[in-house]
Design a protein around this motif. Structure first.
Motif, PDB file in Angstrom:
ATOM      1  N   GLN A 148       0.846  -1.187   0.000  1.00  0.00           N
ATOM      2  CA  GLN A 148       0.000   0.000   0.000  1.00  0.00           C
ATOM      3  C   GLN A 148       0.885   1.242   0.000  1.00  0.00           C
ATOM      4  OE1 GLN A 148      -2.290   0.287   3.591  1.00  0.00           O
ATOM      5  NE2 GLN A 148      -0.597  -0.189   4.939  1.00  0.00           N
ATOM      6  N   SER A 149       0.525   2.255  -0.777  1.00  0.00           N
ATOM      7  CA  SER A 149       1.306   3.479  -0.822  1.00  0.00           C
ATOM      8  C   SER A 149       0.632   4.528   0.040  1.00  0.00           C
ATOM      9  CB  SER A 149       1.410   3.983  -2.248  1.00  0.00           C
ATOM     10  OG  SER A 149       2.036   3.029  -3.069  1.00  0.00           O
ATOM     11  N   ALA A 150       1.451   5.345   0.685  1.00  0.00           N
ATOM     12  CA  ALA A 150       0.896   6.421   1.478  1.00  0.00           C
ATOM     13  C   ALA A 150       0.222   7.427   0.566  1.00  0.00           C
ATOM     14  CB  ALA A 150       1.989   7.097   2.289  1.00  0.00           C
ATOM     15  N   LEU A 151      -0.808   8.062   1.085  1.00  0.00           N
ATOM     16  CA  LEU A 151      -1.490   9.123   0.362  1.00  0.00           C
ATOM     17  C   LEU A 151      -0.667  10.398   0.479  1.00  0.00           C
ATOM     18  CD1 LEU A 151      -5.005   8.271   1.820  1.00  0.00           C
ATOM     19  CD2 LEU A 151      -3.990   7.450  -0.319  1.00  0.00           C
ATOM     20  N   THR A 152      -0.792  11.305  -0.497  1.00  0.00           N
ATOM     21  CA  THR A 152       0.028  12.513  -0.542  1.00  0.00           C
ATOM     22  C   THR A 152      -0.710  13.722  -0.003  1.00  0.00           C
ATOM     23  OG1 THR A 152       1.244  11.686  -2.464  1.00  0.00           O
ATOM     24  CG2 THR A 152       1.363  14.041  -2.024  1.00  0.00           C
ATOM     25  N   GLN A 153      -0.134  14.343   1.015  1.00  0.00           N
ATOM     26  CA  GLN A 153      -0.672  15.571   1.604  1.00  0.00           C
ATOM     27  C   GLN A 153       0.403  16.655   1.557  1.00  0.00           C
ATOM     28  OE1 GLN A 153      -2.466  13.123   5.366  1.00  0.00           O
ATOM     29  NE2 GLN A 153      -2.733  15.343   5.431  1.00  0.00           N
ATOM     30  N   PRO A 154       0.007  17.934   1.524  1.00  0.00           N
ATOM     31  CA  PRO A 154       1.000  19.001   1.634  1.00  0.00           C
ATOM     32  C   PRO A 154       1.617  18.963   3.023  1.00  0.00           C
ATOM     33  CG  PRO A 154      -1.216  19.904   1.781  1.00  0.00           C
ATOM     34  CD  PRO A 154      -1.362  18.459   1.386  1.00  0.00           C
ATOM     35  N   ALA A 155       2.894  19.300   3.116  1.00  0.00           N
ATOM     36  CA  ALA A 155       3.566  19.242   4.408  1.00  0.00           C
ATOM     37  C   ALA A 155       2.997  20.251   5.388  1.00  0.00           C
ATOM     38  CB  ALA A 155       5.055  19.462   4.223  1.00  0.00           C
ATOM     39  N   SER A 156       2.603  21.404   4.878  1.00  0.00           N
ATOM     40  CA  SER A 156       2.102  22.440   5.769  1.00  0.00           C
ATOM     41  C   SER A 156       1.120  23.353   5.050  1.00  0.00           C
ATOM     42  CB  SER A 156       3.267  23.264   6.322  1.00  0.00           C
ATOM     43  OG  SER A 156       3.930  23.940   5.280  1.00  0.00           O
ATOM     44  N   VAL A 157       0.210  23.892   5.832  1.00  0.00           N
ATOM     45  CA  VAL A 157      -0.697  24.937   5.380  1.00  0.00           C
ATOM     46  C   VAL A 157      -0.830  25.913   6.531  1.00  0.00           C
ATOM     47  CG1 VAL A 157      -1.993  23.435   3.816  1.00  0.00           C
ATOM     48  CG2 VAL A 157      -2.789  23.783   6.149  1.00  0.00           C
ATOM     49  N   SER A 158      -1.242  27.130   6.217  1.00  0.00           N
ATOM     50  CA  SER A 158      -1.431  28.123   7.266  1.00  0.00           C
ATOM     51  C   SER A 158      -2.586  29.043   6.914  1.00  0.00           C
ATOM     52  CB  SER A 158      -0.149  28.932   7.475  1.00  0.00           C
ATOM     53  OG  SER A 158       0.170  29.652   6.304  1.00  0.00           O
ATOM     54  N   GLY A 159      -3.124  29.666   7.945  1.00  0.00           N
ATOM     55  CA  GLY A 159      -4.206  30.614   7.758  1.00  0.00           C
ATOM     56  C   GLY A 159      -4.389  31.470   8.987  1.00  0.00           C
ATOM     57  N   SER A 160      -5.065  32.571   8.823  1.00  0.00           N
ATOM     58  CA  SER A 160      -5.318  33.491   9.934  1.00  0.00           C
ATOM     59  C   SER A 160      -6.646  33.154  10.591  1.00  0.00           C
ATOM     60  CB  SER A 160      -5.341  34.935   9.429  1.00  0.00           C
ATOM     61  OG  SER A 160      -4.099  35.283   8.868  1.00  0.00           O
TER      62      SER A 160
ATOM     63  N   GLY B   3     -12.472  13.002  -7.862  1.00  0.00           N
ATOM     64  CA  GLY B   3     -11.519  12.102  -8.494  1.00  0.00           C
ATOM     65  C   GLY B   3     -10.662  11.393  -7.472  1.00  0.00           C
ATOM     66  N   ASN B   4      -9.357  11.488  -7.647  1.00  0.00           N
ATOM     67  CA  ASN B   4      -8.418  10.815  -6.746  1.00  0.00           C
ATOM     68  C   ASN B   4      -7.971  11.677  -5.571  1.00  0.00           C
ATOM     69  OD1 ASN B   4      -8.504   8.646  -8.528  1.00  0.00           O
ATOM     70  ND2 ASN B   4      -6.634   9.246  -9.596  1.00  0.00           N
ATOM     71  N   THR B   5      -8.589  12.840  -5.409  1.00  0.00           N
ATOM     72  CA  THR B   5      -8.188  13.763  -4.335  1.00  0.00           C
ATOM     73  C   THR B   5      -9.346  14.052  -3.383  1.00  0.00           C
ATOM     74  OG1 THR B   5      -6.517  14.815  -5.734  1.00  0.00           O
ATOM     75  CG2 THR B   5      -7.267  16.044  -3.817  1.00  0.00           C
TER      76      THR B   5
ATOM     77  N   ALA C 250      -8.112   1.072   0.610  1.00  0.00           N
ATOM     78  CA  ALA C 250      -7.329   0.874  -0.615  1.00  0.00           C
ATOM     79  C   ALA C 250      -7.518  -0.522  -1.190  1.00  0.00           C
ATOM     80  CB  ALA C 250      -5.854   1.135  -0.321  1.00  0.00           C
ATOM     81  N   GLY C 251      -8.615  -1.167  -0.800  1.00  0.00           N
ATOM     82  CA  GLY C 251      -8.813  -2.515  -1.291  1.00  0.00           C
ATOM     83  C   GLY C 251      -7.924  -3.502  -0.558  1.00  0.00           C
ATOM     84  N   SER C 252      -8.172  -4.772  -0.752  1.00  0.00           N
ATOM     85  CA  SER C 252      -7.379  -5.835  -0.114  1.00  0.00           C
ATOM     86  C   SER C 252      -7.293  -5.656   1.390  1.00  0.00           C
ATOM     87  CB  SER C 252      -5.967  -5.887  -0.715  1.00  0.00           C
ATOM     88  OG  SER C 252      -6.029  -6.130  -2.100  1.00  0.00           O
TER      89      SER C 252
ATOM     90  N   THR D  33      -4.863   7.488  -5.550  1.00  0.00           N
ATOM     91  CA  THR D  33      -4.908   6.940  -6.906  1.00  0.00           C
ATOM     92  C   THR D  33      -6.301   6.377  -7.187  1.00  0.00           C
ATOM     93  OG1 THR D  33      -4.314   4.687  -6.277  1.00  0.00           O
ATOM     94  CG2 THR D  33      -2.496   6.242  -6.616  1.00  0.00           C
ATOM     95  N   SER D  34      -6.458   5.852  -8.373  1.00  0.00           N
ATOM     96  CA  SER D  34      -7.730   5.240  -8.734  1.00  0.00           C
ATOM     97  C   SER D  34      -7.960   3.934  -7.991  1.00  0.00           C
ATOM     98  CB  SER D  34      -7.775   4.977 -10.238  1.00  0.00           C
ATOM     99  OG  SER D  34      -6.694   4.158 -10.626  1.00  0.00           O
ATOM    100  N   SER D  35      -6.940   3.480  -7.262  1.00  0.00           N
ATOM    101  CA  SER D  35      -7.063   2.236  -6.493  1.00  0.00           C
ATOM    102  C   SER D  35      -7.501   2.474  -5.059  1.00  0.00           C
ATOM    103  CB  SER D  35      -5.726   1.484  -6.471  1.00  0.00           C
ATOM    104  OG  SER D  35      -5.350   1.094  -7.774  1.00  0.00           O
ATOM    105  N   ASP D  36      -7.439   3.714  -4.596  1.00  0.00           N
ATOM    106  CA  ASP D  36      -7.846   3.996  -3.224  1.00  0.00           C
ATOM    107  C   ASP D  36      -8.861   5.140  -3.184  1.00  0.00           C
ATOM    108  OD1 ASP D  36      -5.859   6.225  -3.408  1.00  0.00           O
ATOM    109  OD2 ASP D  36      -4.410   4.657  -3.042  1.00  0.00           O
ATOM    110  N   VAL D  37      -8.403   6.369  -3.056  1.00  0.00           N
ATOM    111  CA  VAL D  37      -9.331   7.507  -2.944  1.00  0.00           C
ATOM    112  C   VAL D  37     -10.323   7.540  -4.103  1.00  0.00           C
ATOM    113  CG1 VAL D  37      -9.526  10.020  -2.877  1.00  0.00           C
ATOM    114  CG2 VAL D  37      -7.667   8.879  -1.631  1.00  0.00           C
ATOM    115  N   GLY D  38      -9.839   7.286  -5.297  1.00  0.00           N
ATOM    116  CA  GLY D  38     -10.690   7.382  -6.476  1.00  0.00           C
ATOM    117  C   GLY D  38     -11.743   6.300  -6.597  1.00  0.00           C
ATOM    118  N   SER D  39     -11.544   5.186  -5.886  1.00  0.00           N
ATOM    119  CA  SER D  39     -12.452   4.046  -6.049  1.00  0.00           C
ATOM    120  C   SER D  39     -13.487   3.906  -4.949  1.00  0.00           C
ATOM    121  CB  SER D  39     -11.652   2.742  -6.119  1.00  0.00           C
ATOM    122  OG  SER D  39     -10.991   2.617  -7.365  1.00  0.00           O
TER     123      SER D  39
END
Lengths: 121, 110
Positions: free
Chosen positions: B1-13, B70-72, B94-96, B25-31
């Protein structure tokens, strides 16, 4: 409400087996259709799902750890356990147990407070 | 299984809205509509904030919302408050019978 508490040695030698137990309180581990999971987090890093068990004894494991992991359950004690063999420094992490909402749910709640396991000689 | 991709940091006021993405991917989030989000304060266990893409557990503020395209998958926090400063992780089926997590995003409230 259901609460979980991890317990076990905080220090394990390289090549040995890490053993942890999660005690469930405030409800029966056998009630509902829940699974029970182990998740770990190395210091400063992200979460990694290790595996899960149902009270029937059915298990699923992370493919990357499957060869070294065994999860078991003792319904009489309301506990489930983790064994990770042949540990190395890379297995040093905070280990959490959590109630798992099901194989195809990808939802974990609640979580135990976590226990730090250090692999070092 | 591959880790999902997130931004390292975000900020806001304070008072603003922010969005954290979780790309698979289409195998996890997308499905599957089986994405969850967790909030983790330093030294604490993660807390479930969103499950099944957009559902909130009882007790979670309605300032937190989830969506997917989609995949996000995305987590949006509106009316940002100082107490929202934490790490956030996504997770997807992610299946399986596997459930990988994202790498985590550090939210800073300016």
């Amino acid at each position: 409400q259901v609460q979980l508490q991890e317990s076990g040695p905080g220090l394990v030698k390289p090549s040995q087996t890490l053993s942890l137990t999660c005690t469930v309180s405030g409800g029966s581990i056998s009630s509902g259709s829940y699974y029970w999971s182990w998740i770990r987090q190395p210091a400063g890093k992200g979460l990694e799902w290790i595996g899960r068990i149902y009270t029937s004894g059915s298990t699923n494991y992370n493919p990357s750890l499957k060869s070294r992991v065994t999860i078991s359950v003792d319904t009489s004690k309301n506990q489930f356990s983790l064994k990770l063999s042949s540990v190395t420094a890379a297995d040093t992490a905070v280990y959490y147990c959590a109630r798992d909402w099901g194989i195809a749910a990808a939802a974990f709640d609640p979580w135990g407070q976590g226990t730090l396991v250090t692999v070092s000689s | 299984q591959s880790a999902l991709t997130q931004p390292a940091s975000v900020s806001g006021s304070p008072g603003q809205s922010i969005t954290i993405s979780c790309t698979g991917t289409s195998s996890d989030v997308g499905s599957y509509n089986l994405v969850s989000w967790y909030q983790q304060h330093p030294g604490k266990a993660p807390k479930l904030m969103i499950y099944e893409v957009s559902k909130r557990p009882s007790g979670v503020s309605n300032r937190f919302s989830g969506s997917k395209s989609g995949n996000t998958a995305s987590l949006t926090i509106s009316g940002l408050q100082a107490e929202d400063e934490a790490d956030y992780y996504c997770c997807s089926y992610a299946g399986s019978s596997t459930s990988p997590f994202g790498g985590g995003t550090k939210l800073t409230v300016l």
